[in-house]
Design a protein around this motif. Structure first.
Motif, PDB file in Angstrom:
ATOM      1  N   THR A   1     -13.191 -18.391  14.253  1.00 33.99           N
ATOM      2  CA  THR A   1     -12.631 -17.083  13.945  1.00 33.99           C
ATOM      3  C   THR A   1     -11.315 -16.924  14.698  1.00 33.99           C
ATOM      4  O   THR A   1     -11.059 -17.620  15.695  1.00 33.99           O
ATOM      5  N   GLU A   2     -10.488 -15.992  14.247  1.00 33.92           N
ATOM      6  CA  GLU A   2      -9.218 -15.753  14.925  1.00 33.92           C
ATOM      7  C   GLU A   2      -9.451 -15.243  16.348  1.00 33.92           C
ATOM      8  O   GLU A   2      -8.687 -15.554  17.263  1.00 33.92           O
ATOM      9  N   GLU A   3     -10.518 -14.472  16.543  1.00 36.62           N
ATOM     10  CA  GLU A   3     -10.851 -13.989  17.882  1.00 36.62           C
ATOM     11  C   GLU A   3     -11.183 -15.158  18.809  1.00 36.62           C
ATOM     12  O   GLU A   3     -10.751 -15.199  19.968  1.00 36.62           O
ATOM     13  N   ASP A   4     -11.971 -16.130  18.298  1.00 39.77           N
ATOM     14  CA  ASP A   4     -12.297 -17.316  19.089  1.00 39.77           C
ATOM     15  C   ASP A   4     -11.031 -18.098  19.441  1.00 39.77           C
ATOM     16  O   ASP A   4     -10.869 -18.587  20.571  1.00 39.77           O
TER      17      ASP A   4
ATOM     18  N   SER B   1      -7.498 -21.216  12.059  1.00 40.70           N
ATOM     19  CA  SER B   1      -8.865 -20.726  11.866  1.00 40.70           C
ATOM     20  C   SER B   1      -9.559 -21.507  10.766  1.00 40.70           C
ATOM     21  O   SER B   1     -10.737 -21.873  10.879  1.00 40.70           O
TER      22      SER B   1
ATOM     23  N   ARG C   1      -7.995 -17.005  19.785  1.00 39.93           N
ATOM     24  CA  ARG C   1      -7.218 -16.325  20.825  1.00 39.93           C
ATOM     25  C   ARG C   1      -7.773 -16.647  22.213  1.00 39.93           C
ATOM     26  O   ARG C   1      -7.019 -16.825  23.178  1.00 39.93           O
ATOM     27  N   LYS C   2      -9.098 -16.727  22.318  1.00 44.22           N
ATOM     28  CA  LYS C   2      -9.719 -17.069  23.601  1.00 44.22           C
ATOM     29  C   LYS C   2      -9.387 -18.512  23.997  1.00 44.22           C
ATOM     30  O   LYS C   2      -9.123 -18.806  25.165  1.00 44.22           O
TER      31      LYS C   2
ATOM     32  N   TYR D   1       1.964  -4.475  15.215  1.00 40.86           N
ATOM     33  CA  TYR D   1       1.035  -5.308  15.969  1.00 40.86           C
ATOM     34  C   TYR D   1       1.826  -6.312  16.805  1.00 40.86           C
ATOM     35  O   TYR D   1       2.910  -6.740  16.432  1.00 40.86           O
TER      36      TYR D   1
ATOM     37  N   SER E   1       1.364 -16.342  16.143  1.00 40.79           N
ATOM     38  CA  SER E   1       0.039 -15.803  15.809  1.00 40.79           C
ATOM     39  C   SER E   1       0.030 -15.160  14.429  1.00 40.79           C
ATOM     40  O   SER E   1      -0.995 -15.136  13.755  1.00 40.79           O
TER      41      SER E   1
END
Length: 302
Positions: free
Chosen positions: A43-46, A37, A48-49, A75, A29
């Motif tokens: 997005t990085e959030e998307d 991305s 991860r999902k 992190y 990651s």
């Protein structure tokens, strides 16, 4: 979230290629989320999902190589492995070799990967966020993943994975089907006046708003798969006739998909009922492709 299943499968393929072909072997990651991305326009959030969905549908394994530590401003970091026996075996060999080299470089003595993990894994927190700690985590978890894949082999078959992924994104699939059905209902409405139908088939056809809305949220390929899954070959033909499907790549996808479906006729009794419609649509799509290519050729000559 447009075409999540398609993006998931693309992402799984990227991970598989990294495992097989890249120098590092195991994407993390820390570096690859930014790369993916950009490549997938998410997005990085998307991402991860989507990665969580791939893990839950057993396409990949996720290794926590670095545990988050707020006190030290560390992190968390994850690594991604495609769930395939051959890949796991190869990565296990690679990780053990790397672990032995790291241990020798820092302790000036040699030990087997088994000895190292037995000695150091109980105090893994002491090695958090270090190359040795990462390597120990990967080596231990790969062995665990091998056991999981062997013990629950059925849950790592393509059919099980596809069903699970569709279950995860069932709300998105249902939304796509509703939009596709709304578009189909308008296209096949028998109350339309003949003059309206002629206008739709003219050079300046009016694109149905439901189809436009559907394409804003889902890929053309995804919407076509919905129609094919429901055996709506007449709807697909109507989409081509009215100009809603006019790009060469989309019509080629229709033709190629129909060829694959025809090869499955003997295994699918329900599909056999639509053999005539399928063949007619495939021929129509091929004729449309021929016209498109002739048109392009004429323009180039002129």
């Amino acid at each position: 979230m447009a075409g999540s299943i398609k993006v998931c499968l693309e992402l799984a393929d990227m991970i598989r290629k990294e495992n097989l072909e890249s120098r590092e072997k195991i994407p993390t990651s820390d570096t690859h989320l930014r790369i993916w991305s950009s490549q997938l326009s998410r997005t990085e959030e998307d991402l991860r999902k989507l990665l969580t969905a791939l893990r839950d549908s057993h396409y990949i394994f996720i290794v926590s190589v670095v545990a988050p530590d707020p006190n030290l401003f560390v992190y968390g970091e994850d690594a991604y492995v495609f769930a395939e026996p051959f890949i796991l075996n190869e990565l296990k060999k690679h990780s053990e070799d790397s672990l032995e080299k790291l241990y020798e470089a820092s302790n000036y003595k040699r030990k087997s990967a088994f000895q190292i993990t037995r000695e150091l894994f109980p105090k893994i927190k002491e090695f958090n966020n270090t190359p040795l700690g990462r390597s120990i985590n990967v080596s231990v978890m790969l062995e665990e993943f091998q056991r999981m894949l062997t013990a629950q082999s059925y849950e790592y078959t393509d059919q099980w994975r596809r069903n699970k992924l569709q279950e995860i994104f069932k709300d998105e699939i249902n939304a796509a089907e509703e939009l596709a059905n709304a578009s189909s209902a308008r296209d096949l409405d028998p109350t339309k006046r003949a003059v309206d139908q002629l206008k739709e088939q003219g050079p300046k056809e009016k694109i149905d708003q439901n189809w436009v809305k559907a394409k804003e949220n889902f890929s053309t390929e995804f919407l076509l798969r919905v129609h094919f899954r429901k055996y709506e070959f007449d709807v697909v033909k109507k989409l081509i006739q009215t100009g809603k499907l006019k790009d060469e790549k989309d019509i080629k996808y229709v033709r190629d998909t129909l060829q694959l479906m025809e090869n499955r006729l003997e295994q699918d009794n329900l599909l056999k009922r639509y053999a005539t419609e399928m063949i007619e649509l495939r021929r129509y799509a091929q004729a449309k492709l021929n016209l498109l290519r002739q048109s392009v050729g004429s323009k180039q000559e002129s």
